[in-house]
Design a protein around this motif. Sequence first.
Motif, PDB file in Angstrom:
ATOM      1  N   VAL A 188     -21.433   4.298 -23.744  1.00 28.03           N
ATOM      2  CA  VAL A 188     -20.450   3.758 -24.374  1.00 28.03           C
ATOM      3  C   VAL A 188     -19.717   4.564 -25.269  1.00 28.03           C
ATOM      4  CG1 VAL A 188     -21.162   1.398 -24.207  1.00 28.03           C
ATOM      5  CG2 VAL A 188     -21.163   2.474 -26.567  1.00 28.03           C
ATOM      6  N   ARG A 189     -20.063   5.905 -25.731  1.00 23.90           N
ATOM      7  CA  ARG A 189     -19.607   6.597 -26.388  1.00 23.90           C
ATOM      8  C   ARG A 189     -18.064   7.192 -26.144  1.00 23.90           C
ATOM      9  NH1 ARG A 189     -23.913  11.125 -27.112  1.00 23.90           N
ATOM     10  NH2 ARG A 189     -24.211  10.513 -29.174  1.00 23.90           N
ATOM     11  N   LEU A 203     -13.039   3.557 -25.459  1.00 24.90           N
ATOM     12  CA  LEU A 203     -11.971   3.262 -26.634  1.00 24.90           C
ATOM     13  C   LEU A 203     -12.490   1.857 -27.278  1.00 24.90           C
ATOM     14  CD1 LEU A 203      -8.146   3.897 -25.069  1.00 24.90           C
ATOM     15  CD2 LEU A 203      -9.709   5.111 -26.576  1.00 24.90           C
ATOM     16  N   THR A 204     -12.842   1.025 -26.890  1.00 20.38           N
ATOM     17  CA  THR A 204     -13.259  -0.333 -27.414  1.00 20.38           C
ATOM     18  C   THR A 204     -14.779  -0.621 -27.376  1.00 20.38           C
ATOM     19  OG1 THR A 204     -12.655  -1.561 -25.432  1.00 20.38           O
ATOM     20  CG2 THR A 204     -10.958  -1.125 -27.202  1.00 20.38           C
ATOM     21  N   GLY A 205     -15.758   0.239 -27.136  1.00 20.17           N
ATOM     22  CA  GLY A 205     -17.042   0.155 -27.029  1.00 20.17           C
ATOM     23  C   GLY A 205     -17.383  -1.170 -26.258  1.00 20.17           C
ATOM     24  N   GLY A 219     -13.492  -3.387 -22.362  1.00 18.44           N
ATOM     25  CA  GLY A 219     -12.552  -4.373 -23.195  1.00 18.44           C
ATOM     26  C   GLY A 219     -11.235  -3.942 -23.197  1.00 18.44           C
ATOM     27  N   CYS A 220     -11.007  -2.965 -22.306  1.00 16.51           N
ATOM     28  CA  CYS A 220      -9.476  -2.215 -22.035  1.00 16.51           C
ATOM     29  C   CYS A 220      -9.473  -1.672 -20.632  1.00 16.51           C
ATOM     30  CB  CYS A 220      -9.266  -1.351 -23.108  1.00 16.51           C
ATOM     31  SG  CYS A 220     -10.155  -0.064 -23.241  1.00 16.51           S
ATOM     32  N   HIS A 274      -8.791   1.494 -19.890  1.00 20.19           N
ATOM     33  CA  HIS A 274      -9.376   2.725 -20.103  1.00 20.19           C
ATOM     34  C   HIS A 274     -10.846   2.823 -20.037  1.00 20.19           C
ATOM     35  CE1 HIS A 274     -11.399   5.767 -22.497  1.00 20.19           C
ATOM     36  NE2 HIS A 274     -10.323   6.542 -21.987  1.00 20.19           N
TER      37      HIS A 274
END
Lengths: 455, 455
Positions: free
Chosen positions: A186-187, A190-192, A241-242, A244
Amino acid sequence: MRSEWVARRRGQANVTQMHFARQGVITEEMEYVAQRENLPPELIRSEVARGRMIIPANINHTNLEPMCIGIASRCKVNANIGASPTSSGLAEELEKLKLAIKYGADTVMDLSTGGGDLDEIRTAIIQASPVPIGTVPIYQALESVHGKVEKLSAEDILHVIEKQAQQGVDYMTIHAGILIEYLPLVRHRLTGIVSRGGGILARWMLAHHKQNPLYTHFRDIIEIFKKYDVSFSLGDSLRPGCLHDASDEAQLAELKTLGQLTRMAWEHDVQVMVEGPGHVPMDQIEFNVRKQMEECDEAPFYVLGPLVTDIAAGYDHISSAIGAALAGWYGAAMLCYVTPKEHLGLPNAEDVRNGLIAYKIAAHAADIARHRPGARDRDDEMSRARYNFDWNRQFELSLDPERAREYHDETLPADIYKTAEFCSMCGPKFCPMQTKMDAEALSELEQFLAAQPTG
Amino acid sequence: MRSEWVARRRGQANVTQMHFARQGVITEEMEYVAQRENLPPELIRSEVARGRMIIPANINHTNLEPMCIGIASRCKVNANIGASPTSSGLAEELEKLKLAIKYGADTVMDLSTGGGDLDEIRTAIIQASPVPIGTVPIYQALESVHGKVEKLSAEDILHVIEKQAQQGVDYMTIHAGILIEYLPLVRHRLTGIVSRGGGILARWMLAHHKQNPLYTHFRDIIEIFKKYDVSFSLGDSLRPGCLHDASDEAQLAELKTLGQLTRMAWEHDVQVMVEGPGHVPMDQIEFNVRKQMEECDEAPFYVLGPLVTDIAAGYDHISSAIGAALAGWYGAAMLCYVTPKEHLGLPNAEDVRNGLIAYKIAAHAADIARHRPGARDRDDEMSRARYNFDWNRQFELSLDPERAREYHDETLPADIYKTAEFCSMCGPKFCPMQTKMDAEALSELEQFLAAQPTG
């Protein structure tokens, strides 16, 4: 009615619908579902046996009116309710449950994380609900250790799962697919991590450097679920979560594990559906649905939206209904609603209404696009009522009759306008529906045209 | 600024953007549009010359800020306003115009059919509008003969068209594609003809047994449009008014004629876009867009929705935004909004707002799905603001900042919550965005994982 049905099954080691289906038994629940769906009972049985359909029906939820989730049946809609520590309580949540059912929720998830005694709220909701109730037991497990993630033990979690199963919860979100080795993936996001349950497990794994306890104890959970017929709703902790972060390596790695867990549950005849994103651009939705079918052997896909843009705060019921309609068309079995308050606050009763209707639209549009037999009948009846200026019938046939009537009556409230050949949109002279061309006039026209020299 | 630009062109026989484009001239309008779209001016010129893009810009609409409609540029949104005989008037319509522009309408159509002096309302709207204004002149033509369809003459219609062109209308819906021989094709429909203008012409043809006067006088209209640079918006009189009637023979017959009319207008360098449905099941939308491109040589497609179900009265901004998003993704150039009041009454200011935001979502989602360069930038910025709990920035980046703020503040109004790491949805302990895994912790984890025995 279910009390009698389940009485005969009590004490058996495995009481799941899938277990009976695989033994060739058509249960009362399957019969009931077949009637609701206007499908042959044997089809229901074989789909449940195959794992492509679930009937979430805890034997302790006796006032349940059974329903099914699966691609062979109508696309379903879930509404989330639940108190949070800063807002709401039992009375308001029961009100939201009533509203959710009124506006057509096929299942309801109680996502309470506070605002009262969680067990009290949950049991009250189950007792009041004819639709299946889902929960995310990790929330209560965390409450049981006073919110200290690192204090959580597998035993705490299993204890809560068993308690909720006894209470009659029909399906539970279990975040068993997020493995410790996926965390570094997840690095670049943008929103982990944006799954509440997934975030809890990620923090636990990071604190202990140990594997996800829901994964290592998955067999224990299966044993509990067999006894009560709780269905798995395998949580997608690494959902984007987005836009991206959509369809990235982290998401797809977890999906593969969810497929393995699906097959493990099926080995024990435990029912499974799989949760999906989230935030996904329109052009990636078909890929997401196909990939889930492939990785999870067509276990029902239960998606949250997805939102097709991130900038619609205040209108995310719309941005996500677009994605949900597409997902349903491509084959998702249930759509988890999103309300206008998403990303902004806890939804109130009016938000529940708006979110649900948006999702009833999405699911219905998906059924039509999939050419389900009879899916368009109500639309056609509405069209006839429109053409005949039968306003009361139009309201009745609408997904939200009260809203339709209210909007119409805002400008033309008098009773006489309920049979008027116009509304205030175009006024008395310009309503296009007045362009009636009767059969006789058209026949005359055809004769006239036929008599003209061609060319 | 446009006064100077157009001053030099006055008196020329043909002042259309297409005419200049085909002579190799990059007009000031093209330069302006290129800047707005972040595209090369030469691309704009060549697309306009090719007919795949239009710049609706009447030389008498001098306060216009030019924009373009075409597949090479961002997907656009139109808002309809207009008084009807039973509701509204000049002041309210100007208020709706202001709102439409505030919420991002790229063009506005004045569909007034009554409620005041039509010329007064129209000229006031044009003078107040920086965006192109479209009209449907047949409405005023019908008013000029006191609503008696059979009294209408081609001269009446041409007179109104020329007057509106002089007033500065940028594009006009011309229902020239509905031919007398197509009328019998609607016999099997549930809702017949649902285009207001189309219905007027159908009744005229049925009364006179003569060909559509807009078709027989199409050359005369072209001559008017050349003088002022009015763009055609070729009306789809036979668009389906319900799912049952979608993509039928009547609709496709008219579409073929619209293609012929497109090419006829192009012969005279007059700009054209083509209007499309309406009510279409999701699985037929791609076909509709592709078919229009094929029949009309890729002239910009301007669709009304389409609605993907007929039973969403009161929520048709949502049922149609789903179809509009799909149409935009497949290549429609402009989406005509539908408000929550569709089929029920004349929209008020709040309906305009809700309709427009639904369509801004659809158009933006389409731009993202088409991978337009930079289309997702604002979404990504929003995602960063979310992850950083920068609430004020989130509101700013939303399509409707006031609504987003209002919803957030409904439960947590105090200023201190504008930097809080939660909202009322999940409360202070459960916000998933708090799951920050810092780079150091992840590196440590990776080292730990690498040190484990494999397999």
